[in-house]
Design a protein around this motif. Structure first.
Motif, mmCIF file in Angstrom:
data_model
loop_
_atom_site.group_PDB
_atom_site.id
_atom_site.type_symbol
_atom_site.label_atom_id
_atom_site.label_comp_id
_atom_site.label_asym_id
_atom_site.label_seq_id
_atom_site.Cartn_x
_atom_site.Cartn_y
_atom_site.Cartn_z
ATOM 1 N N VAL A 1 0.867 -1.168 0.000
ATOM 2 C CA VAL A 1 0.000 0.000 0.000
ATOM 3 C C VAL A 1 0.908 1.224 0.000
ATOM 4 N N TRP A 2 0.743 2.078 -1.021
ATOM 5 C CA TRP A 2 1.600 3.255 -1.186
ATOM 6 C C TRP A 2 0.819 4.524 -0.878
ATOM 7 N N LEU A 3 1.450 5.448 -0.145
ATOM 8 C CA LEU A 3 0.847 6.747 0.147
ATOM 9 C C LEU A 3 1.685 7.853 -0.475
ATOM 10 N N TRP A 4 0.996 8.901 -0.914
ATOM 11 C CA TRP A 4 1.651 10.102 -1.430
ATOM 12 C C TRP A 4 1.570 11.157 -0.337
ATOM 13 N N MET A 5 2.730 11.589 0.165
ATOM 14 C CA MET A 5 2.752 12.447 1.342
ATOM 15 C C MET A 5 2.756 13.942 1.004
ATOM 16 N N GLY A 6 2.986 14.293 -0.266
ATOM 17 C CA GLY A 6 3.113 15.688 -0.645
ATOM 18 C C GLY A 6 1.863 16.260 -1.278
ATOM 19 N N ASP A 7 2.056 17.078 -2.307
ATOM 20 C CA ASP A 7 0.959 17.747 -2.998
ATOM 21 C C ASP A 7 0.083 16.705 -3.696
ATOM 22 N N PRO A 8 -1.183 16.563 -3.286
ATOM 23 C CA PRO A 8 -2.031 15.513 -3.877
ATOM 24 C C PRO A 8 -2.252 15.705 -5.372
ATOM 25 N N ALA A 9 -2.124 16.929 -5.872
ATOM 26 C CA ALA A 9 -2.313 17.168 -7.310
ATOM 27 C C ALA A 9 -1.212 16.516 -8.138
ATOM 28 N N LEU A 10 -0.100 16.162 -7.502
ATOM 29 C CA LEU A 10 1.032 15.551 -8.213
ATOM 30 C C LEU A 10 1.059 14.032 -8.064
ATOM 31 N N ALA A 11 0.059 13.468 -7.388
ATOM 32 C CA ALA A 11 0.073 12.042 -7.043
ATOM 33 C C ALA A 11 -0.304 11.171 -8.241
ATOM 34 N N ASP A 12 0.636 10.976 -9.131
ATOM 35 C CA ASP A 12 0.419 10.178 -10.341
ATOM 36 C C ASP A 12 0.730 8.707 -10.042
ATOM 37 N N PRO A 13 -0.271 7.804 -10.137
ATOM 38 C CA PRO A 13 -0.012 6.387 -9.865
ATOM 39 C C PRO A 13 1.084 5.789 -10.748
ATOM 40 N N ALA A 14 1.339 6.390 -11.915
ATOM 41 C CA ALA A 14 2.396 5.881 -12.795
ATOM 42 C C ALA A 14 3.775 6.038 -12.168
ATOM 43 N N LEU A 15 3.885 6.844 -11.119
ATOM 44 C CA LEU A 15 5.168 7.078 -10.464
ATOM 45 C C LEU A 15 5.470 6.080 -9.352
ATOM 46 N N VAL A 16 4.549 5.158 -9.079
ATOM 47 C CA VAL A 16 4.821 4.111 -8.089
ATOM 48 C C VAL A 16 6.010 3.276 -8.582
ATOM 49 N N PRO A 17 7.017 3.035 -7.732
ATOM 50 C CA PRO A 17 8.183 2.261 -8.172
ATOM 51 C C PRO A 17 7.795 0.875 -8.685
ATOM 52 N N ASP A 18 8.520 0.421 -9.691
ATOM 53 C CA ASP A 18 8.252 -0.894 -10.279
ATOM 54 C C ASP A 18 8.839 -1.987 -9.394
ATOM 55 N N MET A 19 7.969 -2.766 -8.761
ATOM 56 C CA MET A 19 8.398 -3.933 -7.978
ATOM 57 C C MET A 19 7.530 -5.127 -8.384
ATOM 58 N N HIS A 20 7.264 -5.257 -9.676
ATOM 59 C CA HIS A 20 6.274 -6.221 -10.159
ATOM 60 C C HIS A 20 6.649 -7.672 -9.854
ATOM 61 N N TRP A 21 7.925 -7.953 -9.660
ATOM 62 C CA TRP A 21 8.347 -9.325 -9.359
ATOM 63 C C TRP A 21 7.651 -9.849 -8.101
ATOM 64 N N ASN A 22 7.202 -8.945 -7.257
ATOM 65 C CA ASN A 22 6.602 -9.324 -5.979
ATOM 66 C C ASN A 22 5.265 -10.032 -6.142
ATOM 67 N N HIS A 23 4.641 -9.876 -7.314
ATOM 68 C CA HIS A 23 3.350 -10.560 -7.534
ATOM 69 C C HIS A 23 3.296 -11.253 -8.891
ATOM 70 N N ASP A 24 4.396 -11.268 -9.621
ATOM 71 C CA ASP A 24 4.450 -11.907 -10.940
ATOM 72 C C ASP A 24 4.445 -13.427 -10.759
ATOM 73 N N PRO A 25 3.533 -14.153 -11.425
ATOM 74 C CA PRO A 25 3.478 -15.616 -11.257
ATOM 75 C C PRO A 25 4.747 -16.333 -11.699
ATOM 76 N N ALA A 26 5.607 -15.673 -12.455
ATOM 77 C CA ALA A 26 6.871 -16.287 -12.859
ATOM 78 C C ALA A 26 7.904 -16.263 -11.733
ATOM 79 N N TRP A 27 7.555 -15.628 -10.627
ATOM 80 C CA TRP A 27 8.460 -15.520 -9.489
ATOM 81 C C TRP A 27 7.722 -15.911 -8.220
#
Length: 353
Positions: free
Chosen positions: A109-135
């Motif tokens: 669960v990720w929170l944006w602590m600064g200006d909410p107008a800048l809270a672009d979900p595309a900026l969430v760091p890529d950690m996809h291996w954590n839920h990728d079925p290949a891993w």
């Protein structure tokens, strides 16, 4: 004085499984937050201070999706708006608490602590291996009593494995092998290959093939505090340095560190692998083994923080091995400086000069 962490960034506030239909307080970037899940599974993150008398809302209770202050019974909805005040029908229109933008991704669960107008979900760091079925894999959370940047430093330079983790993942090759460092606007990558070496105990157990190995560590930092490390070994001569890892075993050490205060942090980590995916026993063994390794880091880092507190005027000396950490610090410093531009003195002071 500005804090040593940027506010306009996504920070992991917890594993997805940590957030239930119950009040969970957490301090992130010096801000007190209370989180809970609504009946339909959405995560709510509110400022943990009642509008009325600043009593922590985490000391209250939930009634359905409504948070009730434990002091005077003010009620708040999931958007932080007060919907009830005791002994009066009129609700003050300013009665609300801050609601933080939330994204659930990569088991966190990720929170944006600064200006909410800048809270672009595309900026969430890529950690996809954590839920990728290949891993397959798992992780834990450590509360470390140190500046979050010390954890980043530690991950950007793995030569310490030789000396701190010699019984598991370290050997002389890690400290002596050459490495390359590259960097972008928000990323730093440290690449190290150790060719024709003896596999350290952890990797020898994973590979289960005798003989020398080619070992790799490719560390990728993404500002402000996520470090994903591509690690593995393959029998020497099977093509891993040239890109064919098919004869080897590969893992990712996933790390994201969330500042709590200037001198404490929440350290979320996982280890995932691309082999023996269905063996839950192996997943648990590796998770518990890595937890022991990271506890060794925790002891070192907290001792380092204590020494820094006792010697506030001392500056760090840097070696060649610190190149990755130095670049990561520069990226973080740029983000902080961008949010805290230098202030011009008042005009009357300018005139006096």
């Amino acid at each position: 004085m500005s804090k040593p962490f940027p506010m306009n960034a996504w920070y992991a506030a917890g594993w997805d499984a940590d957030i239930k239909h119950a009040l969970l307080p957490r301090t992130i970037c010096g801000k007190h937050v209370v989180m809970y899940r609504t009946g339909d599974g959405e995560v709510v993150a509110l400022e943990d201070a009642c509008w009325h008398r600043l009593v922590p809302l985490s000391k209250g209770r939930l009634d359905g999706d409504t948070l009730i202050c434990g002091y005077h019974g003010l009620k708040y909805n999931a958007q932080g708006r007060c919907t009830f005040m005791p002994s009066q029908e009129t609700i003050n229109p300013s009665a609300c608490v801050r609601a933080y933008p939330v994204v659930e991704r990569h088991r966190f669960v990720w929170l944006w602590m600064g200006d909410p107008a800048l809270a672009d979900p595309a900026l969430v760091p890529d950690m996809h291996w954590n839920h990728d079925p290949a891993w397959a894999g798992d992780g834990k959370t450590i509360h470390v009593k140190c500046d979050y940047r010390l954890v980043v430093d530690n991950l950007m330079d793995l030569t310490h494995e030789t000396f701190v983790h010699g019984s598991s993942i370290g050997n002389e090759a890690v400290a002596e092998a050459p490495f390359d460092v590259s960097h972008g606007e928000k990323t730093v990558t440290v690449t190290r290959w150790m060719k024709g070496i003896d596999a350290p105990p952890f990797w020898a157990k994973q590979l289960q093939k005798p003989g020398p190995v080619d070992r790799w560590q490719i560390i990728r930092f993404e500002a402000p505090c996520t470090v994903n490390i591509d690690v593995g070994v393959a029998p020497t001569g099977t093509g891993a340095p040239e890109g064919d890892r098919s004869q080897g075993v590969n893992g990712y050490v996933l790390n994201t560190i969330t500042p709590e205060t200037d001198k404490t942090c929440h350290y979320f980590w996982a280890f995932v692998r691309n082999h023996r995916l269905t063996e839950q026993r192996l997943t648990t063994e590796i998770r518990d083994g890595v937890a022991g390794i990271f506890h060794e880091d925790e002891i070192i880092l907290e001792a380092q923080q204590r020494a820094m507190d006792e010697n506030p005027d001392r500056v760090f000396y840097n070696l060649n091995i610190d190149a990755g950490a130095m670049w990561a610090r520069r990226v973080i410093d740029r983000m902080v400086a961008k949010e805290n531009p230098p202030q011009n003195p008042p005009q009357h002071l300018q005139a006096a000069e």
